[in-house]
Design a protein around this motif. Structure first.
Motif, short mmCIF file in Angstrom:
data_model
loop_
_atom_site.label_atom_id
_atom_site.label_comp_id
_atom_site.label_asym_id
_atom_site.label_seq_id
_atom_site.Cartn_x
_atom_site.Cartn_y
_atom_site.Cartn_z
N PRO A 86 0.84 -1.21 0.00
CA PRO A 86 0.00 0.00 0.00
C PRO A 86 0.88 1.26 0.00
N PRO A 87 0.31 2.41 -0.35
CA PRO A 87 1.09 3.65 -0.45
C PRO A 87 1.88 4.00 0.80
N TYR A 88 1.31 3.79 1.99
CA TYR A 88 1.98 4.22 3.22
C TYR A 88 3.21 3.39 3.55
N ARG A 89 3.43 2.28 2.85
CA ARG A 89 4.61 1.46 3.08
C ARG A 89 5.71 1.70 2.05
N ARG A 90 5.52 2.62 1.15
CA ARG A 90 6.43 2.75 0.01
C ARG A 90 7.53 3.80 0.19
N ASP A 91 7.48 4.59 1.22
CA ASP A 91 8.50 5.61 1.45
C ASP A 91 8.54 6.61 0.29
N THR A 92 7.36 7.06 -0.12
CA THR A 92 7.25 8.05 -1.18
C THR A 92 6.49 9.26 -0.66
N GLY A 93 6.76 10.40 -1.25
CA GLY A 93 6.00 11.61 -0.98
C GLY A 93 5.46 12.14 -2.29
N MET A 94 4.20 12.56 -2.31
CA MET A 94 3.58 12.95 -3.57
C MET A 94 3.01 14.35 -3.51
N VAL A 95 3.28 15.13 -4.57
CA VAL A 95 2.67 16.44 -4.75
C VAL A 95 1.68 16.32 -5.90
N PHE A 96 0.40 16.47 -5.57
CA PHE A 96 -0.65 16.27 -6.56
C PHE A 96 -0.84 17.52 -7.42
N GLN A 97 -1.47 17.32 -8.56
CA GLN A 97 -1.73 18.42 -9.49
C GLN A 97 -2.55 19.52 -8.82
N SER A 98 -3.49 19.15 -7.95
CA SER A 98 -4.34 20.12 -7.26
C SER A 98 -3.77 20.53 -5.90
N TYR A 99 -2.56 20.02 -5.57
CA TYR A 99 -1.87 20.24 -4.29
C TYR A 99 -2.51 19.48 -3.14
N ALA A 100 -3.84 19.33 -3.12
CA ALA A 100 -4.56 18.53 -2.12
C ALA A 100 -4.24 18.95 -0.69
N LEU A 101 -4.13 20.25 -0.45
CA LEU A 101 -3.95 20.75 0.91
C LEU A 101 -5.28 20.70 1.66
N PHE A 102 -5.22 20.47 2.97
CA PHE A 102 -6.44 20.43 3.78
C PHE A 102 -6.90 21.86 4.05
N PRO A 103 -8.07 22.25 3.55
CA PRO A 103 -8.48 23.66 3.64
C PRO A 103 -8.72 24.16 5.05
N HIS A 104 -9.07 23.24 5.98
CA HIS A 104 -9.39 23.65 7.35
C HIS A 104 -8.17 23.68 8.25
N MET A 105 -7.01 23.28 7.74
CA MET A 105 -5.78 23.25 8.53
C MET A 105 -4.88 24.42 8.16
N THR A 106 -4.09 24.86 9.13
CA THR A 106 -3.10 25.89 8.85
C THR A 106 -1.96 25.30 8.02
N VAL A 107 -1.10 26.17 7.52
CA VAL A 107 0.08 25.73 6.78
C VAL A 107 0.90 24.76 7.61
N ALA A 108 1.17 25.12 8.86
CA ALA A 108 1.97 24.27 9.73
C ALA A 108 1.30 22.92 9.97
N GLU A 109 -0.03 22.94 10.15
CA GLU A 109 -0.76 21.69 10.39
C GLU A 109 -0.75 20.80 9.15
N ASN A 110 -0.82 21.40 7.97
CA ASN A 110 -0.74 20.63 6.74
C ASN A 110 0.59 19.90 6.64
N ILE A 111 1.67 20.60 6.94
CA ILE A 111 3.00 19.99 6.85
C ILE A 111 3.16 18.90 7.90
N ALA A 112 2.57 19.10 9.06
CA ALA A 112 2.73 18.15 10.16
C ALA A 112 1.83 16.93 10.03
N PHE A 113 0.87 16.95 9.13
CA PHE A 113 -0.15 15.90 9.06
C PHE A 113 0.46 14.50 8.94
N GLY A 114 1.34 14.30 7.99
CA GLY A 114 1.94 12.99 7.81
C GLY A 114 2.80 12.57 8.97
#
Length: 369
Positions: A90-118
């Motif tokens: 599965p994706p979480y076992r692959r040691d990859t990081g992905m930047v999507f075309q739409s960025y897929a940032l969480f709109p309700h989270m701050t910048v710092a919270e978005n970075i800290a999510f993973g």
């Protein structure tokens, strides 16, 4: 300009020397019923290398990227990351990081919270998590925006935050799915320069999907040109542009003219419309690839054959004018910088020469329209 790589050498303490194989795809295919999205693709990427998957819409490049990420499972073939078979992980076992075309940032989270999510999902201790978020914000020079939400950021700032979130977990592989498609032209140029600098700074292996030739040529260490689910050619930007392996690659990368013809025993290439070019090529039928910069205005005493050409189309781009010329029934594309107010227009007659020393003759496969 983003921070220099020396400031962040400690961020990749597990990185190996550039040249180590990180990603390997071996005979990977993906079928959707009777539709073949990807057919028998094999490629690799080394430590710190930026490899671009380039091709038109529907060529299979995004499907290939998503198979590496684990969002799509191959129908056949194997995918390895750091020599470990990840084909069915599965994706979480692959040691990859992905930047999507739409960025897929969480709109309700701050910048710092978005970075800290993973990092939170990986159960990083709070102190380490906060320290890493600060490092990432400094890396993309957005520390002053840590408490804003995505709707308060520009497109370029959102792109940087999505990149920071992907890099925060120190992935072995960074995956970029056309991350500049939502940016205007000038910002796109600046952001790809900054993105390349960040990637170089952290020495992360990167697979990058785009259909933009300029992005591929300016950002990549190697380019994988795809067409109809298959790999047409793999090479450095210089190899892809100057030595295309197929007519499709020649036409897709930059501008060019393709002439069908035959090389005779005397080494002269004769096109179907009677145009003849002298050079050193193998005997037999073939396709001549002529780039716009290989065509020049003829001058008194110029070496080579002088040809009469009529202007069919004239496109002014500021730094240069691109002309479509008719030469003995063949269409040739030329690019030249003309003096102000003296740009050729439709119907004008020009005398041109072609630098045959740089022309490439491909096998006689008919050029695709």
């Amino acid at each position: 300009m983003l921070a220099s790589s020396k400031e962040y050498e400690n961020m990749e303490d597990t990185a190996q020397d550039v040249g180590d194989l990180v990603v390997q795809l071996q005979s990977v295919s993906r079928h959707y019923g009777e539709t073949v999205a990807v057919a028998n693709v094999s490629l690799d990427a080394r430590r710190g290398e930026l490899v671009c998957l380039l091709g038109p819409s529907g060529c299979g490049k995004t499907t290939t990227l998503r198979m590496v990420a684990g969002f799509v499972e191959p129908t056949s073939g194997t995918i390895s990351i750091n020599s470990i078979n990840m084909t069915h992980q599965p994706p979480y076992r692959r040691d990859t990081g992905m930047v999507f075309q739409s960025y897929a940032l969480f709109p309700h989270m701050t910048v710092a919270e978005n970075i800290a999510f993973g990092l939170e999902n990986l159960k990083w201790p709070r102190a380490e998590r906060e320290s890493r978020v600060k490092e990432m914000l400094k890396l993309v020079e957005l520390s002053h925006l840590a408490q804003r939400v995505p709707s308060q950021l520009s497109g370029g700032q959102q792109q940087r935050i999505a990149l920071a979130r992907a890099l925060a977990m120190r992935p072995a592989v960074l995956l970029l799915d056309e991350p500049f498609s939502n940016l205007d032209a000038q910002l796109r140029v600046r952001m790809r320069e900054e993105l390349r600098e960040v990637i170089r700074g952290v020495n992360v292996t990167t697979l990058f999907v785009t259909h933009d030739q300029e992005e591929a040529l300016t950002m990549s260490d190697r380019i994988v040109v795809m067409n109809s689910g298959q790999v047409e050619q793999v090479g450095t930007p210089g190899e892809i542009y100057e030595a295309p392996a197929t007519p499709f690659v020649a036409k897709f990368i930059g501008w060019c003219s393709l002439l069908q013809g035959t090389v005779g025993a005397d080494g002269t290439f004769a096109s179907i419309a009677g145009l003849r070019l002298a050079g050193k090529w193998g005997v037999g039928p073939g396709t001549a690839v002529i780039r716009p910069e290989q065509i020049k205005l003829a001058t008194d005493g110029a070496a080579g054959q002088s040809l009469s050409a009529r202007v069919v189309q004239s496109h002014y781009y500021g730094a240069a004018t691109r002309l479509v010329l008719d030469v003995d029934g063949e269409r040739l594309t030329m690019q030249e910088r003309f003096p102000f107010g003296r740009h050729p227009t439709h119907g004008d007659l020009l005398s041109i020469t072609i630098n045959t020393n740089e022309i490439r003759i491909l096998p006689s496969t008919p050029a695709k329209s």
